[in-house]
Motif scaffolding. Structure first.
Motif, PDB file in Angstrom:
ATOM      1  N   MET A  20      -2.910  -4.339  13.661  1.00 27.40           N
ATOM      2  CA  MET A  20      -1.243  -4.445  13.525  1.00 27.40           C
ATOM      3  C   MET A  20      -0.415  -3.138  13.486  1.00 27.40           C
ATOM      4  SD  MET A  20      -1.244  -7.474  10.739  1.00 27.40           S
ATOM      5  CE  MET A  20       0.235  -7.644  10.824  1.00 27.40           C
ATOM      6  N   ASN A  21      -0.988  -2.130  12.842  1.00 26.85           N
ATOM      7  CA  ASN A  21      -0.267  -0.811  12.656  1.00 26.85           C
ATOM      8  C   ASN A  21      -0.323  -0.303  14.052  1.00 26.85           C
ATOM      9  OD1 ASN A  21       0.051  -0.862   9.864  1.00 26.85           O
ATOM     10  ND2 ASN A  21      -1.845  -0.113   9.286  1.00 26.85           N
ATOM     11  N   ALA A  22      -1.272  -0.326  14.818  1.00 28.48           N
ATOM     12  CA  ALA A  22      -1.468   0.127  16.342  1.00 28.48           C
ATOM     13  C   ALA A  22      -0.499  -0.423  16.964  1.00 28.48           C
ATOM     14  CB  ALA A  22      -2.645  -0.174  16.740  1.00 28.48           C
ATOM     15  N   THR A  23      -0.342  -1.830  16.961  1.00 26.75           N
ATOM     16  CA  THR A  23       0.674  -2.574  17.836  1.00 26.75           C
ATOM     17  C   THR A  23       2.082  -2.291  17.384  1.00 26.75           C
ATOM     18  OG1 THR A  23      -0.968  -4.546  17.828  1.00 26.75           O
ATOM     19  CG2 THR A  23       1.280  -4.901  18.282  1.00 26.75           C
ATOM     20  N   ALA A  24       2.430  -2.098  16.040  1.00 23.94           N
ATOM     21  CA  ALA A  24       3.659  -1.709  15.570  1.00 23.94           C
ATOM     22  C   ALA A  24       4.201  -0.277  16.192  1.00 23.94           C
ATOM     23  CB  ALA A  24       3.836  -1.716  14.075  1.00 23.94           C
ATOM     24  N   ALA A  25       2.886   0.406  16.223  1.00 24.55           N
ATOM     25  CA  ALA A  25       3.190   1.899  16.706  1.00 24.55           C
ATOM     26  C   ALA A  25       3.619   1.834  18.192  1.00 24.55           C
ATOM     27  CB  ALA A  25       2.242   2.839  16.466  1.00 24.55           C
ATOM     28  N   ASP A  26       2.854   1.085  18.987  1.00 22.62           N
ATOM     29  CA  ASP A  26       3.121   0.847  20.284  1.00 22.62           C
ATOM     30  C   ASP A  26       4.610   0.316  20.787  1.00 22.62           C
ATOM     31  OD1 ASP A  26       0.683   1.788  21.028  1.00 22.62           O
ATOM     32  OD2 ASP A  26      -0.182  -0.247  20.989  1.00 22.62           O
ATOM     33  N   ILE A  27       5.038  -0.766  19.800  1.00 21.63           N
ATOM     34  CA  ILE A  27       6.299  -1.202  19.940  1.00 21.63           C
ATOM     35  C   ILE A  27       7.133  -0.210  19.626  1.00 21.63           C
ATOM     36  CG2 ILE A  27       7.940  -3.068  19.103  1.00 21.63           C
ATOM     37  CD1 ILE A  27       5.390  -4.706  18.552  1.00 21.63           C
ATOM     38  N   ASP A  28       7.185   0.513  18.708  1.00 18.50           N
ATOM     39  CA  ASP A  28       7.957   1.783  18.382  1.00 18.50           C
ATOM     40  C   ASP A  28       8.163   2.649  19.410  1.00 18.50           C
ATOM     41  OD1 ASP A  28       9.758   2.999  16.310  1.00 18.50           O
ATOM     42  OD2 ASP A  28       8.386   4.593  16.219  1.00 18.50           O
ATOM     43  N   LEU A  29       7.040   2.959  20.006  1.00 15.84           N
ATOM     44  CA  LEU A  29       7.143   4.118  20.947  1.00 15.84           C
ATOM     45  C   LEU A  29       7.518   3.441  22.413  1.00 15.84           C
ATOM     46  CD1 LEU A  29       3.449   5.506  20.968  1.00 15.84           C
ATOM     47  CD2 LEU A  29       5.446   6.728  20.552  1.00 15.84           C
ATOM     48  N   ALA A  30       7.596   2.147  22.383  1.00 13.28           N
ATOM     49  CA  ALA A  30       8.118   1.481  23.607  1.00 13.28           C
ATOM     50  C   ALA A  30       9.684   1.476  23.551  1.00 13.28           C
ATOM     51  CB  ALA A  30       7.769   0.140  23.860  1.00 13.28           C
ATOM     52  N   LYS A 234       4.977  12.237  31.496  1.00  9.36           N
ATOM     53  CA  LYS A 234       3.745  11.223  31.966  1.00  9.36           C
ATOM     54  C   LYS A 234       3.735   9.955  30.779  1.00  9.36           C
ATOM     55  CE  LYS A 234       0.541  13.742  34.164  1.00  9.36           C
ATOM     56  NZ  LYS A 234       0.320  13.037  35.641  1.00  9.36           N
ATOM     57  N   GLY A 235       3.206   8.619  31.236  1.00 12.39           N
ATOM     58  CA  GLY A 235       3.287   7.613  30.401  1.00 12.39           C
ATOM     59  C   GLY A 235       4.558   6.820  30.317  1.00 12.39           C
ATOM     60  N   ASP A 236       5.112   7.039  31.402  1.00  8.16           N
ATOM     61  CA  ASP A 236       6.780   6.258  31.579  1.00  8.16           C
ATOM     62  C   ASP A 236       6.752   5.183  32.572  1.00  8.16           C
ATOM     63  OD1 ASP A 236       9.248   5.138  30.806  1.00  8.16           O
ATOM     64  OD2 ASP A 236       9.857   7.101  30.269  1.00  8.16           O
ATOM     65  N   PRO A 237       5.826   4.284  32.846  1.00  9.46           N
ATOM     66  CA  PRO A 237       6.192   3.533  34.076  1.00  9.46           C
ATOM     67  C   PRO A 237       7.688   2.927  34.308  1.00  9.46           C
ATOM     68  CG  PRO A 237       4.795   2.203  32.331  1.00  9.46           C
ATOM     69  CD  PRO A 237       5.054   3.766  32.072  1.00  9.46           C
ATOM     70  N   ASP A 238       8.199   2.613  33.388  1.00  9.16           N
ATOM     71  CA  ASP A 238       9.395   1.922  33.390  1.00  9.16           C
ATOM     72  C   ASP A 238      10.416   2.825  34.093  1.00  9.16           C
ATOM     73  OD1 ASP A 238       8.641  -0.321  32.573  1.00  9.16           O
ATOM     74  OD2 ASP A 238       9.286  -0.070  30.268  1.00  9.16           O
ATOM     75  N   PHE A 239      10.563   3.927  33.619  1.00 11.17           N
ATOM     76  CA  PHE A 239      11.417   5.084  34.229  1.00 11.17           C
ATOM     77  C   PHE A 239      11.076   5.367  35.709  1.00 11.17           C
ATOM     78  CE2 PHE A 239      13.442   9.391  33.329  1.00 11.17           C
ATOM     79  CZ  PHE A 239      14.746   9.128  33.775  1.00 11.17           C
TER      80      PHE A 239
END
Length: 274
Positions: A20-30, A234-239
């Motif tokens: 859950m923490n990892a998912t929250a971190a991913d959402i935060d990064l997104a 790197k790591g920004d497919p949307d942009f």
């Protein structure tokens, strides 16, 4: 038995919490993606290196102008944000991108495998190549870039550029000297302190035409293949998806052609230069 099950349950709860923490971190990064950051800030910070004709230059009023400057302005307009040029030395642009001091590199950067290991590139906006601009005392003697591969010649280019890379790779026997700006390197050849400059065709062509007179000549056929493109983290497919679609759009709706004519086929802009 119950105690063992309790331990297993606690371990499972720990795993769930970690997920859950990892998912929250991913959402935060997104939520902190480059596009979101630009839109929230209301500014598009573009890394440039003014002095590269006709891509990025400073006019007599201190305003940044040029082909790539105008392309980036169109990009900012399409995002509904302010265009903010961040001028710096070319060899500091990739570090500036990686440390989030800028959002995108719009500095006439050639796509190379070495650079591509550090950053991602958008679809190229133009393809150019390296050409030798030579002092006229060698007229008739130097007919190819290969003729410059000799210890008798001093070759110059701009520090950290593909011109420098090409000089060292293709002319290893010649003496090489780098400069902070392309103009300083070109003046070294113009004043007879160096024999030739290896640099991008648009710059060498314009400099020879404007200042060369009977002191310089140009071998117009490029000896390298160099696509110029914008660079992002790197790591920004949307942009990168947004930027590639922007590039497709501007190349097919007439805006690119108008800007190309303005900067490469017309000389009106030169009236505003110092």
């Amino acid at each position: 038995m119950k105690q063992g099950m309790r331990l297993v349950a606690l371990a499972l709860l720990g795993v769930v919490a970690m997920v859950m923490n990892a998912t929250a971190a991913d959402i935060d990064l997104a939520g902190k993606s480059t596009i979101e950051s630009i839109l929230k800030r209301g500014e598009l910070r573009c890394g440039i290196d003014s002095g590269y004709m006709p891509f990025e230059m400073t006019d007599k009023n201190g305003k940044f102008i040029g082909f790539e400057i105008d392309l980036a302005r169109e990009l900012a307009k399409s995002m509904g944000v302010k265009y903010v040029p961040v001028n710096m030395a070319f060899d500091g642009i990739i570090p500036a991108l990686l440390t989030d001091k800028i959002d995108i590199i719009t500095a006439g950067m050639t796509v190379t495998q070495e650079r591509n290991l550090k950053i991602n590139f958008v679809e190229p906006f133009i393809v150019i190549g390296q050409t030798p601009m030579i002092n006229s005392k060698h007229q008739g003697k130097v007919k190819s870039y290969r003729d410059l591969n000799d210890p008798a010649f001093t070759i110059v280019s701009k520090l950290g550029t593909t011109g420098e890379m090409a000089a060292k790779r293709y002319l290893p026997k010649a003496n090489y000297k780098s400069f902070e700006t392309e103009t300083d390197a070109a003046l070294e050849v113009l004043n007879g302190k160096a024999d030739a400059m290896i640099y991008d065709l648009p710059f060498t062509s314009i400099f020879t035409a404007e200042q060369g007179g009977d002191k310089l000549f140009l071998i117009k056929e490029p000896f390298t293949f160099e696509p110029l493109a914008w660079g992002i983290r790197k790591g920004d497919p949307d942009f990168i998806n947004f930027l590639n679609n922007f590039m497709h759009q501007i190349k097919n709706d007439g805006r690119y052609q108008k800007l190309y004519h303005k900067w490469f086929e017309s000389t009106e802009w030169r009236k505003n230069m110092q």
